[in-house]
Scaffold this active site. Structure first.
Site, PDB file in Angstrom:
ATOM      1  N   HIS A 118     -56.856   0.750 -42.104  1.00 31.94           N
ATOM      2  CA  HIS A 118     -56.046  -0.276 -41.449  1.00 31.94           C
ATOM      3  C   HIS A 118     -56.428  -1.628 -42.010  1.00 31.94           C
ATOM      4  O   HIS A 118     -55.762  -2.184 -42.863  1.00 31.94           O
ATOM      5  CB  HIS A 118     -56.264  -0.183 -39.935  1.00 31.94           C
ATOM      6  CG  HIS A 118     -55.402  -1.108 -39.142  1.00 31.94           C
ATOM      7  ND1 HIS A 118     -55.675  -1.482 -37.858  1.00 31.94           N
ATOM      8  CD2 HIS A 118     -54.266  -1.750 -39.464  1.00 31.94           C
ATOM      9  CE1 HIS A 118     -54.746  -2.303 -37.423  1.00 31.94           C
ATOM     10  NE2 HIS A 118     -53.884  -2.476 -38.373  1.00 31.94           N
ATOM     11  N   ASP A 134     -47.215   4.344 -33.063  1.00 34.70           N
ATOM     12  CA  ASP A 134     -47.768   2.986 -33.167  1.00 34.70           C
ATOM     13  C   ASP A 134     -47.447   2.432 -34.552  1.00 34.70           C
ATOM     14  O   ASP A 134     -46.936   3.146 -35.432  1.00 34.70           O
ATOM     15  CB  ASP A 134     -49.277   2.949 -32.866  1.00 34.70           C
ATOM     16  CG  ASP A 134     -50.090   3.887 -33.748  1.00 34.70           C
ATOM     17  OD1 ASP A 134     -49.704   4.097 -34.906  1.00 34.70           O
ATOM     18  OD2 ASP A 134     -51.124   4.397 -33.268  1.00 34.70           O
ATOM     19  N   GLN A 157     -63.276   2.859 -36.656  1.00 36.78           N
ATOM     20  CA  GLN A 157     -64.160   1.738 -36.302  1.00 36.78           C
ATOM     21  C   GLN A 157     -64.383   0.904 -37.560  1.00 36.78           C
ATOM     22  O   GLN A 157     -65.417   1.000 -38.218  1.00 36.78           O
ATOM     23  CB  GLN A 157     -65.486   2.300 -35.768  1.00 36.78           C
ATOM     24  CG  GLN A 157     -66.414   1.258 -35.181  1.00 36.78           C
ATOM     25  CD  GLN A 157     -66.028   0.831 -33.776  1.00 36.78           C
ATOM     26  OE1 GLN A 157     -65.569   1.647 -32.990  1.00 36.78           O
ATOM     27  NE2 GLN A 157     -66.168  -0.453 -33.478  1.00 36.78           N
ATOM     28  N   ASP A 172     -47.755  11.413 -36.470  1.00 38.04           N
ATOM     29  CA  ASP A 172     -48.923  10.513 -36.503  1.00 38.04           C
ATOM     30  C   ASP A 172     -49.964  11.109 -37.447  1.00 38.04           C
ATOM     31  O   ASP A 172     -49.850  12.267 -37.865  1.00 38.04           O
ATOM     32  CB  ASP A 172     -49.491  10.360 -35.088  1.00 38.04           C
ATOM     33  CG  ASP A 172     -50.259   9.049 -34.899  1.00 38.04           C
ATOM     34  OD1 ASP A 172     -50.427   8.296 -35.874  1.00 38.04           O
ATOM     35  OD2 ASP A 172     -50.696   8.793 -33.759  1.00 38.04           O
ATOM     36  N   GLU A 222     -83.276  22.485 -36.143  1.00 36.59           N
ATOM     37  CA  GLU A 222     -83.190  22.089 -37.556  1.00 36.59           C
ATOM     38  C   GLU A 222     -82.370  23.120 -38.328  1.00 36.59           C
ATOM     39  O   GLU A 222     -82.205  24.263 -37.894  1.00 36.59           O
ATOM     40  CB  GLU A 222     -84.593  21.981 -38.154  1.00 36.59           C
ATOM     41  CG  GLU A 222     -85.398  20.826 -37.578  1.00 36.59           C
ATOM     42  CD  GLU A 222     -86.769  20.688 -38.211  1.00 36.59           C
ATOM     43  OE1 GLU A 222     -87.034  21.373 -39.223  1.00 36.59           O
ATOM     44  OE2 GLU A 222     -87.569  19.905 -37.680  1.00 36.59           O
ATOM     45  N   LYS A 259     -48.323   0.256 -29.525  1.00 39.38           N
ATOM     46  CA  LYS A 259     -49.271   0.949 -28.637  1.00 39.38           C
ATOM     47  C   LYS A 259     -50.336  -0.003 -28.144  1.00 39.38           C
ATOM     48  O   LYS A 259     -50.805  -0.863 -28.890  1.00 39.38           O
ATOM     49  CB  LYS A 259     -49.923   2.104 -29.411  1.00 39.38           C
ATOM     50  CG  LYS A 259     -50.938   2.885 -28.598  1.00 39.38           C
ATOM     51  CD  LYS A 259     -51.334   4.173 -29.272  1.00 39.38           C
ATOM     52  CE  LYS A 259     -52.369   3.978 -30.339  1.00 39.38           C
ATOM     53  NZ  LYS A 259     -52.808   5.249 -30.924  1.00 39.38           N
TER      54      LYS A 259
HETATM   55  C1  R5P Z   1     -54.902   5.748 -33.844  1.00 38.99           C
HETATM   56  O1  R5P Z   1     -54.291   4.701 -33.955  1.00 38.99           O
HETATM   57  C2  R5P Z   1     -54.394   7.015 -34.393  1.00 38.99           C
HETATM   58  O2  R5P Z   1     -53.357   6.825 -35.302  1.00 38.99           O
HETATM   59  C3  R5P Z   1     -53.939   7.963 -33.312  1.00 38.99           C
HETATM   60  O3  R5P Z   1     -52.739   7.485 -32.734  1.00 38.99           O
HETATM   61  C4  R5P Z   1     -54.971   8.121 -32.238  1.00 38.99           C
HETATM   62  O4  R5P Z   1     -56.244   8.276 -32.778  1.00 38.99           O
HETATM   63  C5  R5P Z   1     -54.664   9.307 -31.353  1.00 38.99           C
HETATM   64  O5  R5P Z   1     -55.661   9.431 -30.396  1.00 38.99           O
HETATM   65  P1  R5P Z   1     -55.360  10.170 -29.034  1.00 38.99           P
HETATM   66  O6  R5P Z   1     -54.759  11.488 -29.368  1.00 38.99           O
HETATM   67  O7  R5P Z   1     -56.721  10.301 -28.382  1.00 38.99           O
HETATM   68  O8  R5P Z   1     -54.461   9.296 -28.241  1.00 38.99           O
END
Ligand code: R5P
Length: 297
Positions: A125, A165, A91, A214, A35, A188
């Site tokens: 998104h 992506d 998510q 990214d 805790e 992607k």
């Molecule tokens: C997801 O679409 C995010 O923009 C990143 O491309 C993704 O979370 C990267 O995750 P990782 O480094 O595990 O491929």
């Protein structure tokens, strides 16, 4: 007043300095049974901001919930959360029947504790705005893309920017347009946590200095797959730049071994790759909130 935890003290100091606000620590003690006891300054002013990035979020969420409730009791009538990296944003729907939509429920939890939630490049998104993530509260989504774009343009003049992506197009396009750089957007497919296929468009990259940009690097496999394709097609160099450098496990070593030259990130998540500070962005948003804290989303 800005409250912060010891493991984010460097960004906290930059933020407090930019605002000219007092900075105080949230002191933590972990009992033998796991805790946590928190201690806040015993008398808080009416407006308080808590800095807490939510990388490795699970244990932090309990602390954050306790800190928010405690801050209210100690006088914080208006309470903002500054979470440079906001977890659980990916998510945002049930991808398979029965999956819990974590984004929705984390957002509702934060909305019970804070009047305002400020973050940087959240993975929005299918839900478009931070106001929707924290219902009835002010949600602020800032972007580090212009700051990263300016950094990249200085480090790699004439770089070709590549989004790994389609979701990254927003950040890559903003950075490229501001700096007058070319950009490409890949597609992607993710088959598993570490099983990613990035389809880089068939453009001529021979001899080009490429920067993959990214929002977040977690395992690094998205960047790895894209970098391998670009180098195989004759790119002169491949660097990577992300707002949130989680770089879990051996991600950095794998990227370097694959031929990636530099890994850059902002200080939204403390990491050796940090090269650009989001403190000025966060300070401007907090100053806006402090001027008019009652406005909700
Ligand atoms: C997801 O679409 C995010 O923009 C990143 O491309 C993704 O979370 C990267 O995750 P990782 O480094 O595990 O491929």
């Amino acid at each position: 007043m800005l409250l912060a935890f010891d493991d984010e003290w460097a960004l906290a100091q930059r933020l407090a300095d930019a605002l000219g606000w007092p900075l105080q620590a949230v002191q933590r003690h972990t009992f033998p049974d796991g805790e946590t006891r928190l201690r806040l300054p015993p008398q808080l002013p009416p407006r308080v901001a808590v800095l807490r990035g939510l990388q490795q979020p699970n244990a932090k969420l309990t602390e954050l919930w306790l800190a928010a409730a405690g801050a209210r009791e100690l006088g914080a009538a208006q309470l903002a959360l500054v979470s440079p990296y906001l977890a659980y944003m990916r998510q945002d729907i049930a991808f398979t029947p029965g999956e819990v939509v974590s984004q929705r429920h984390l957002g509702r939890l934060l909305a019970t504790g804070f009047d305002c939630v400020i973050t940087v490049d959240p993975h929005l998104h299918r839900v478009a705005t931070m106001d929707e993530v924290v219902p009835g509260r002010r949600g602020v989504a800032l972007s580090a893309a212009p700051l990263l774009g300016a950094w990249l343009a200085r480090q790699v003049p004439g770089a070709l920017l590549v989004a790994p992506d389609e979701e990254a197009e927003q950040w890559v396009a903003a950075a490229a347009r501001a700096q007058g750089l070319d950009y490409l957007v890949s597609r992607k497919q993710r088959h598993g946590d570490r099983d990613v296929r990035v389809d880089v468009p068939a453009a001529d990259v021979q001899g080009r200095a490429v920067v993959l940009l990214d929002d977040v690097a977690s395992t690094g496999h998205t960047l790895l797959d894209a970098a391998a394709t670009l180098l195989a097609r004759g790119a002169a160099s491949v660097d990577v730049a992300v707002t949130h450098g989680l770089f879990v496990g051996d991600a950095i070593d794998r990227l370097r071994a694959a031929g990636v030259r530099h890994c850059w990130s902002t200080d939204s998540v403390p990491h050796a790759s940090n090269c650009v500070s989001v403190a000025p962005l966060l300070a401007a948003a907090l100053a806006d909130w402090a001027r008019d804290p009652a406005t909700t989303g």
